[in-house]
Structure formats: structure tokens, C-alpha cells
Design an enzyme around this catalytic site. Structure first.
Site, short mmCIF file in Angstrom:
data_model
loop_
_atom_site.label_atom_id
_atom_site.label_comp_id
_atom_site.label_asym_id
_atom_site.label_seq_id
_atom_site.Cartn_x
_atom_site.Cartn_y
_atom_site.Cartn_z
N GLU A 36 0.83 -1.21 0.00
CA GLU A 36 0.00 0.00 0.00
C GLU A 36 0.87 1.26 0.00
OE1 GLU A 36 -3.40 0.68 -0.11
OE2 GLU A 36 -3.40 -1.37 -0.83
N CYS A 191 -11.86 1.91 -14.63
CA CYS A 191 -12.21 3.32 -14.45
C CYS A 191 -10.92 4.14 -14.33
CB CYS A 191 -13.07 3.48 -13.19
SG CYS A 191 -13.86 5.09 -13.12
N CYS A 201 -17.71 -2.18 -17.58
CA CYS A 201 -17.81 -1.84 -16.15
C CYS A 201 -19.12 -2.34 -15.54
CB CYS A 201 -17.71 -0.33 -15.99
SG CYS A 201 -17.83 0.19 -14.27
S1 SF4 Z 1 -19.14 3.40 -15.98
FE1 SF4 Z 1 -17.57 2.49 -14.73
S2 SF4 Z 1 -15.67 2.87 -15.85
FE2 SF4 Z 1 -17.21 4.25 -16.68
S3 SF4 Z 1 -16.93 6.13 -15.51
FE3 SF4 Z 1 -18.52 4.95 -14.50
S4 SF4 Z 1 -17.43 3.79 -12.91
FE4 SF4 Z 1 -15.91 4.53 -14.36
#
Ligand code: SF4
Length: 350
Positions: A36, A191, A201
Site C-alpha cells: 500500500e 475506471c 464496467c
Molecule cells: S461506468 Fe464504470 S468505468 Fe465508466 S466512468 Fe462509471 S465507474 Fe468509471
């Protein structure tokens, strides 16, 4: 919302999450903590080699506590943000002295240790001990700001507080270790800062940034301010054996505890050369360059000089060494030193 978020995240993690990173094996508070700290401000791909070398040399916290600060900094050379390494060393010694070598497992005791913030403490508790604790590192801030539409720069306290509240609320009681790895992974792999892979996602349907087409705006950025420029001469003092003089920098401040070239301000250059009987080498082979810190630029002019003295220039003996490029000592070097030595080695090649 809470369960739905963690369920979706865990389903995605089971299929697509990373499970083979070195710190995900033989999980222990010690290994999670070191990883970390290394991962703060540094990419996974860079950290892997450093982590493996560190664990090979210091497989246990006792061995880390027993090492010299020079050796710890040596293994950290090139990772940057050296206060992290000094704090790691201090904390290892404190855990041996005050906790009988066992990592504390409660938040208050962990955050009282040097270099351990609330997020690192949360990662140690959740990943290594399975306790319910939230984390909020850079990746998680980005995921939550986008998923829940939290505007503003996360460095501002009200924005950070909102993100912490959301992080606390979402953290499940079940499989908290996997959840913590999963949310960090989502930020690191899908992301990402630029061009996130939204189509893959698990949060696609509910993500505010995606729905409102505001991915570029979230999370908010710090307003950039012009930073000042300072300048220095770095003296590459070479003796008759071809060794270079390095001096240990004070523990606090820039490159604290690392070894660097002696420096002088431009206005004092002539006086220093004369006092120390230093002769500039005829050809200036190393070009000036700029090193940028978060709060200022440092314009560095390297000056290759020869010393007519056979011993050290005036100064504290344990803070000065002759560094042999052919048989280098195990010490931590500042970034300009590694850069300049790499250039010198390149110039020496036939
Ligand atoms: S959909 Fe998923 S990858 Fe796209 S901005 Fe939102 S959290 Fe991030």
C-alpha cells in the site's frame, strides 16, 4: 444500493479482477502495508519489481526494523517520495518496540504510526484481517466520484468527507477483503483516469458520470498555480581513483536521508571551487536539466570537477563518501545522481 453495489463489484471481481499480484499472495498485514505504501503515487507495473526485491531482502518486519536506513533507501531508489521509505522503517521499529512485533489491528492505533493514513489502515484491516474498514485511495476516489457524481477536487475537506461517507456506507461486512481489492482494481483497470472502459464496467447502468457524459469533469481537478523556479550547481567531484564525492542529505527536507552531490548556489560557485581546490574538467559533458517537485522546479547545472586533495573536503566524515561507480555501495541515491551517473556511464562506453 449498498448491497447492490458490492454484489455487482464482487461478481465482476470474481471473473475479471486481478488475483496474481505479488502482494495478493501469502497475504499478511506486513505485505499489505508495504504494498500500500509503495502503491501511493506509483503505478502497479513499477511497484511489482520493487515489492519483490524488498520482500526478498526483508521478508519479515523484524528484518526491516533491523536494517539501516541507508539500506532501506537503497531499495527505494527510483520510486520517489522517500518520506514513505523513512516512515516505513520508523514504523517497523515502532511495531517491534511497542507492539511486540505484531501489527495492531485497530484503526486508531494504526493511524498513529508514521506514514499510515486512514486509507492504508483500512486496507490493512480489511485485506489482511478481514475486518470491516473502508479505504479511499486515489483509484477509489475516482470510482466513487464518478459513480455517485461527487463534484469538486477530492483534496478539499468537504469533498473528501463526502467520499469517505460513501466509502463507509458501501463497504460490506461479507467478503470485505475481496471487496477492497475489487474496488481498487476497478479504478486501476477499468475506471482509469483517461479513457475508462465503461462498456466492461459493472457500474455502467447506474454511473452518474457515464449517464451525464461528465467523465472528464469527475473527479474535479486542483486549480493549477504557477510554481517557482530555483537553481543550483551540483558538483561532480572526482578523485584520482575515478570515484565521486557524495554527501548525505539531512533526514528532513528534500531527498531526506539520501546521498547526493554537494551543491552550491550559482553566486557562490567561484568561492567554493577556490576554497576546496577544485579544478573544473575541461569538457562540460553533462547538460543542465530541470527536476520538478510538487511545489517548485529546480534547474540543475552539473559541474564536473577534479579534486587535487587526496582526502575528503572539509565536512563531517560519516556524511561524505567516495562513491565507486564500478563497485557501488548499497545506499539510497537522489534522482539527479542516478540520472547523471547513467549519463556518465553512457559516455564512458567505447
Ligand atoms: S461506468 Fe464504470 S468505468 Fe465508466 S466512468 Fe462509471 S465507474 Fe468509471
Amino acid at each position: 444500493m449498498t448491497t447492490d453495489f458490492s454484489d455487482r463489484l464482487l461478481r465482476w471481481f470474481d471473473i475479471s479482477g486481478r488475483k496474481h499480484l505479488p502482494w495478493q499472495q501469502q497475504i499478511s498485514p506486513y505485505r499489505v502495508w508495504v504494498s500500500e505504501i509503495m502503491l501511493q503515487q506509483t503505478q502497479v507495473a513499477t511497484v511489482i519489481g520493487y515489492f519483490e526485491r524488498f520482500m526478498q531482502r526483508f521478508p519479515t518486519i523484524d528484518q526491516l526494523a533491523d536494517a539501516s536506513e541507508d539500506e532501506v533507501l537503497h531499495l527505494w531508489t527510483g520510486l520517489g517520495y522517500y518520506a514513505r521509505a523513512r516512515n516505513l522503517h520508523k514504523t517497523a521499529r515502532s511495531i517491534i518496540a511497542d507492539f511486540n512485533g505484531e501489527f495492531p489491528t485497530n484503526l486508531e492505533q494504526l493511524v498513529a504510526l508514521p506514514g499510515i493514513g486512514r486509507s492504508t489502515a483500512g486496507a490493512i484491516i480489511s485485506i489482511a484481517c478481514g475486518g470491516r474498514a473502508a479505504i479511499l485511495d486515489g483509484n477509489v476516489k475516482r470510482v466513487l466520484a464518478r459513480c455517485f457524481g461527487v463534484y469538486g477536487w477530492p483534496g478539499q475537506t468537504p469533498v473528501a468527507n463526502t467520499l469517505w461517507e460513501i466509502a463507509e456506507r458501501l463497504t460490506p461486512t461479507r467478503r470485505v477483503n475481496d471487496y477492497t481489492q475489487a474496488i481498487m482494481d476497478l479504478g486501476a483497470t477499468l475506471c482509469t483516469r483517461s479513457r475508462p472502459d465503461c462498456d466492461q464496467c459493472p457500474m455502467l447502468e447506474t454511473c452518474v458520470a457515464h449517464k451525464t457524459d461528465e467523465i472528464e469533469r469527475l473527479p474535479g481537478k486542483k486549480t493549477r498555480q504557477a510554481i517557482p523556479v530555483r537553481s543550483t550547481y551540483m558538483l561532480l567531484i572526482e578523485n584520482s581513483e575515478g570515484e565521486f564525492l557524495l554527501e548525505k542529505r539531512p533526514s528532513l527536507g528534500l531527498w531526506g536521508g539520501l546521498w547526493g552531490f554537494p551543491e552550491t548556489e550559482p553566486a557562490l560557485l567561484d568561492a567554493v571551487l577556490e576554497n576546496q581546490a577544485l579544478e573544473p574538467v575541461a569538457a562540460q559533458v553533462i547538460l543542465p536539466f530541470r527536476h520538478t517537485f510538487t511545489h517548485f522546479h529546480l534547474d540543475i547545472t552539473p559541474l564536473h570537477v577534479r579534486s587535487s586533495r587526496s582526502s575528503h573536503p572539509i565536512g563531517e566524515p560519516d556524511k561524505l563518501i567516495w562513491y565507486d561507480l564500478q563497485a557501488p555501495q548499497a545506499i539510497g541515491l537522489t534522482r539527479p545522481v542516478t540520472r547523471i551517473f547513467a549519463q556518465l556511464k553512457g559516455l564512458q562506453k567505447p
